[in-house]
Design a protein around this motif. Sequence first.
Motif, PDB file in Angstrom:
ATOM      1  N   LEU A   1      -1.333  -6.837  -2.525  1.00  0.00           N
ATOM      2  CA  LEU A   1      -1.786  -5.843  -1.563  1.00  0.00           C
ATOM      3  C   LEU A   1      -0.687  -4.831  -1.249  1.00  0.00           C
ATOM      4  O   LEU A   1      -0.935  -3.618  -1.201  1.00  0.00           O
ATOM      5  CB  LEU A   1      -2.246  -6.542  -0.276  1.00  0.00           C
ATOM      6  CG  LEU A   1      -2.823  -5.621   0.817  1.00  0.00           C
ATOM      7  CD1 LEU A   1      -4.068  -4.909   0.306  1.00  0.00           C
ATOM      8  CD2 LEU A   1      -3.153  -6.433   2.069  1.00  0.00           C
ATOM      9  N   THR A   2       0.535  -5.312  -1.036  1.00  0.00           N
ATOM     10  CA  THR A   2       1.625  -4.388  -0.720  1.00  0.00           C
ATOM     11  C   THR A   2       1.996  -3.529  -1.928  1.00  0.00           C
ATOM     12  O   THR A   2       2.323  -2.344  -1.780  1.00  0.00           O
ATOM     13  CB  THR A   2       2.863  -5.169  -0.250  1.00  0.00           C
ATOM     14  OG1 THR A   2       3.157  -6.216  -1.188  1.00  0.00           O
ATOM     15  CG2 THR A   2       2.636  -5.768   1.113  1.00  0.00           C
ATOM     16  N   ILE A   3       1.922  -4.091  -3.126  1.00  0.00           N
ATOM     17  CA  ILE A   3       2.194  -3.285  -4.326  1.00  0.00           C
ATOM     18  C   ILE A   3       1.121  -2.225  -4.509  1.00  0.00           C
ATOM     19  O   ILE A   3       1.409  -1.064  -4.834  1.00  0.00           O
ATOM     20  CB  ILE A   3       2.294  -4.194  -5.566  1.00  0.00           C
ATOM     21  CG1 ILE A   3       3.553  -5.059  -5.480  1.00  0.00           C
ATOM     22  CG2 ILE A   3       2.311  -3.365  -6.842  1.00  0.00           C
ATOM     23  CD1 ILE A   3       3.685  -6.056  -6.606  1.00  0.00           C
ATOM     24  N   PHE A   4      -0.149  -2.598  -4.289  1.00  0.00           N
ATOM     25  CA  PHE A   4      -1.243  -1.627  -4.411  1.00  0.00           C
ATOM     26  C   PHE A   4      -1.075  -0.485  -3.409  1.00  0.00           C
ATOM     27  O   PHE A   4      -1.368   0.673  -3.712  1.00  0.00           O
ATOM     28  CB  PHE A   4      -2.589  -2.330  -4.186  1.00  0.00           C
ATOM     29  CG  PHE A   4      -3.765  -1.393  -4.206  1.00  0.00           C
ATOM     30  CD1 PHE A   4      -4.278  -0.926  -5.409  1.00  0.00           C
ATOM     31  CD2 PHE A   4      -4.354  -0.962  -3.022  1.00  0.00           C
ATOM     32  CE1 PHE A   4      -5.359  -0.057  -5.436  1.00  0.00           C
ATOM     33  CE2 PHE A   4      -5.430  -0.098  -3.035  1.00  0.00           C
ATOM     34  CZ  PHE A   4      -5.938   0.356  -4.244  1.00  0.00           C
ATOM     35  N   ALA A   5      -0.563  -0.806  -2.217  1.00  0.00           N
ATOM     36  CA  ALA A   5      -0.370   0.221  -1.195  1.00  0.00           C
ATOM     37  C   ALA A   5       0.890   1.045  -1.417  1.00  0.00           C
ATOM     38  O   ALA A   5       1.157   1.982  -0.664  1.00  0.00           O
ATOM     39  CB  ALA A   5      -0.314  -0.435   0.182  1.00  0.00           C
ATOM     40  N   GLY A   6       1.663   0.719  -2.468  1.00  0.00           N
ATOM     41  CA  GLY A   6       2.858   1.488  -2.755  1.00  0.00           C
ATOM     42  C   GLY A   6       4.065   1.070  -1.965  1.00  0.00           C
ATOM     43  O   GLY A   6       5.000   1.861  -1.786  1.00  0.00           O
ATOM     44  N   GLY A   7       4.081  -0.173  -1.473  1.00  0.00           N
ATOM     45  CA  GLY A   7       5.206  -0.631  -0.677  1.00  0.00           C
ATOM     46  C   GLY A   7       6.448  -0.861  -1.515  1.00  0.00           C
ATOM     47  O   GLY A   7       6.387  -1.111  -2.726  1.00  0.00           O
ATOM     48  N   SER A   8       7.612  -0.773  -0.862  1.00  0.00           N
ATOM     49  CA  SER A   8       8.882  -0.998  -1.540  1.00  0.00           C
ATOM     50  C   SER A   8       9.099  -2.494  -1.754  1.00  0.00           C
ATOM     51  O   SER A   8       8.327  -3.339  -1.298  1.00  0.00           O
ATOM     52  CB  SER A   8      10.021  -0.421  -0.702  1.00  0.00           C
ATOM     53  OG  SER A   8      10.147  -1.142   0.514  1.00  0.00           O
ATOM     54  N   VAL A   9      10.180  -2.808  -2.441  1.00  0.00           N
ATOM     55  CA  VAL A   9      10.511  -4.208  -2.689  1.00  0.00           C
ATOM     56  C   VAL A   9      10.742  -4.954  -1.376  1.00  0.00           C
ATOM     57  O   VAL A   9      10.344  -6.111  -1.221  1.00  0.00           O
ATOM     58  CB  VAL A   9      11.763  -4.291  -3.591  1.00  0.00           C
ATOM     59  CG1 VAL A   9      12.198  -5.740  -3.761  1.00  0.00           C
ATOM     60  CG2 VAL A   9      11.489  -3.658  -4.944  1.00  0.00           C
ATOM     61  N   ALA A  10      11.377  -4.285  -0.413  1.00  0.00           N
ATOM     62  CA  ALA A  10      11.642  -4.926   0.877  1.00  0.00           C
ATOM     63  C   ALA A  10      10.345  -5.290   1.587  1.00  0.00           C
ATOM     64  O   ALA A  10      10.224  -6.370   2.180  1.00  0.00           O
ATOM     65  CB  ALA A  10      12.485  -4.010   1.760  1.00  0.00           C
ATOM     66  N   ILE A  11       9.358  -4.400   1.553  1.00  0.00           N
ATOM     67  CA  ILE A  11       8.074  -4.687   2.193  1.00  0.00           C
ATOM     68  C   ILE A  11       7.378  -5.849   1.502  1.00  0.00           C
ATOM     69  O   ILE A  11       6.794  -6.730   2.143  1.00  0.00           O
ATOM     70  CB  ILE A  11       7.185  -3.432   2.184  1.00  0.00           C
ATOM     71  CG1 ILE A  11       7.826  -2.331   3.031  1.00  0.00           C
ATOM     72  CG2 ILE A  11       5.792  -3.743   2.696  1.00  0.00           C
ATOM     73  CD1 ILE A  11       7.050  -1.030   3.040  1.00  0.00           C
ATOM     74  N   VAL A  12       7.432  -5.872   0.168  1.00  0.00           N
ATOM     75  CA  VAL A  12       6.811  -6.956  -0.587  1.00  0.00           C
ATOM     76  C   VAL A  12       7.440  -8.297  -0.203  1.00  0.00           C
ATOM     77  O   VAL A  12       6.738  -9.292   0.044  1.00  0.00           O
ATOM     78  CB  VAL A  12       6.950  -6.701  -2.101  1.00  0.00           C
ATOM     79  CG1 VAL A  12       6.492  -7.919  -2.896  1.00  0.00           C
ATOM     80  CG2 VAL A  12       6.150  -5.474  -2.517  1.00  0.00           C
TER      81      VAL A  12
END
Length: 410
Positions: free
Chosen positions: A131-142
């Motif tokens: 979900l976080t990768i699909f939303a374009g989140g950074s590595v830290a968010i993931v």
Amino acid sequence: MLRRDRIRQSLSDVGTARITETAAQVRQRGKATLHDRLHRVRMSLALAVQAGLAAGLSWVAAHELLGNPQPVFAPISAVGTLAVSVGQRFRRTVELIIGVAVGVAVGDILVHFLGTGPWQLALVVTVAILLTIFAGGSVAIVIQAAATAVLIVTLSPTVEALEIPRFVDAFVGGGIALLVTAILLPLNPLRVLNRAARPAFDLLADQLDAAADGLRERDREKIQAALDRLRDNKAELATLTEAIEGAKETALLSPARWHRRSELTHYAEAADPIDRTMRNSGTLIRRAVTLIEDAEPVPEPMPDAVAHLAEAVRLLKREFAQGEEPERARERSLRAVSDAGRAYAEGVGFSGSVVVAQVRTTASDLMVASGISQEEANRLVRRSFGETDRPGSPAGPEPEVKQPTAPPVG
């Protein structure tokens, strides 16, 4: 028998010499390693003190002020914020909060419908990451989303209302970290920049000096070694770039450092010209290798021109660190161009002409890094190159070039 004894004695002497040499090398490497480790400790001392203070204050804030009986995540969030590259701490605080939000949402929803267990844990982590990768989140968010999801699944059965404390701890930890870096223990941005810029400047100056010596001695191996070392400059440039970003962040967040903004702007504007200087110096040294391989002539002023570039880099580093107008660095850059013009007039081959051209380009980059415009730098370089003695021109001292006035550094 006597011959065998002499052979044994000779082999023994060789072995003793090798052992002595190896032991000396080990001692030298041990000293160098100890020196490097102590240097790294000194470089990280301020960060360690900031992290320790932020961890302690965040625990006190979450436990004593907000009543969280086990504020584990607040110190973790504080240290996680400070552990990232300087210049990205405000962004890391935001990423911590976003990652916690995603992890809490995914974990709560799936635990509500599916319950807890090993396969539920695997599914929750997978969904949170995707979900976080699909939303374009950074590595830290993931990472934060996955870690929070794990905590929700594993601790929810034993700890009630875990979600709110996790949110609060993320806010408290990140906020305390920013408070420490901006108010309580703000670093001196210029000191950080000078310390970070020193390896890049020293690398460039040392390799230009080595190339100049190699040209004088027509030593291809020495020039090639300088080229190989200069190409391996990613660590030095990355350190300088991170330091510039961190200094700008400190000057933005810390009221005690607001008066340093103009000086930091000058450093920030010098970053790109310094990077170009590295690349153009690499081209210069690579052509110097070809020049020696092709046995082209090396006029006496050519190595002097390269050595003047090295000295200009050192002067620029020194004048930046002392907050002075880099006039001497500009003067030495133009002297390098003047010597390159003299070398060209004496006669060079194809690779030699490229070396001369790169001396001009590198000098122009150094002039821009010193704080003047590209157009003015090019004009001064053309003027200095054209005023060298040509065949048939009257001999005389090198003409004095009037230096431009640039905004003050400090």
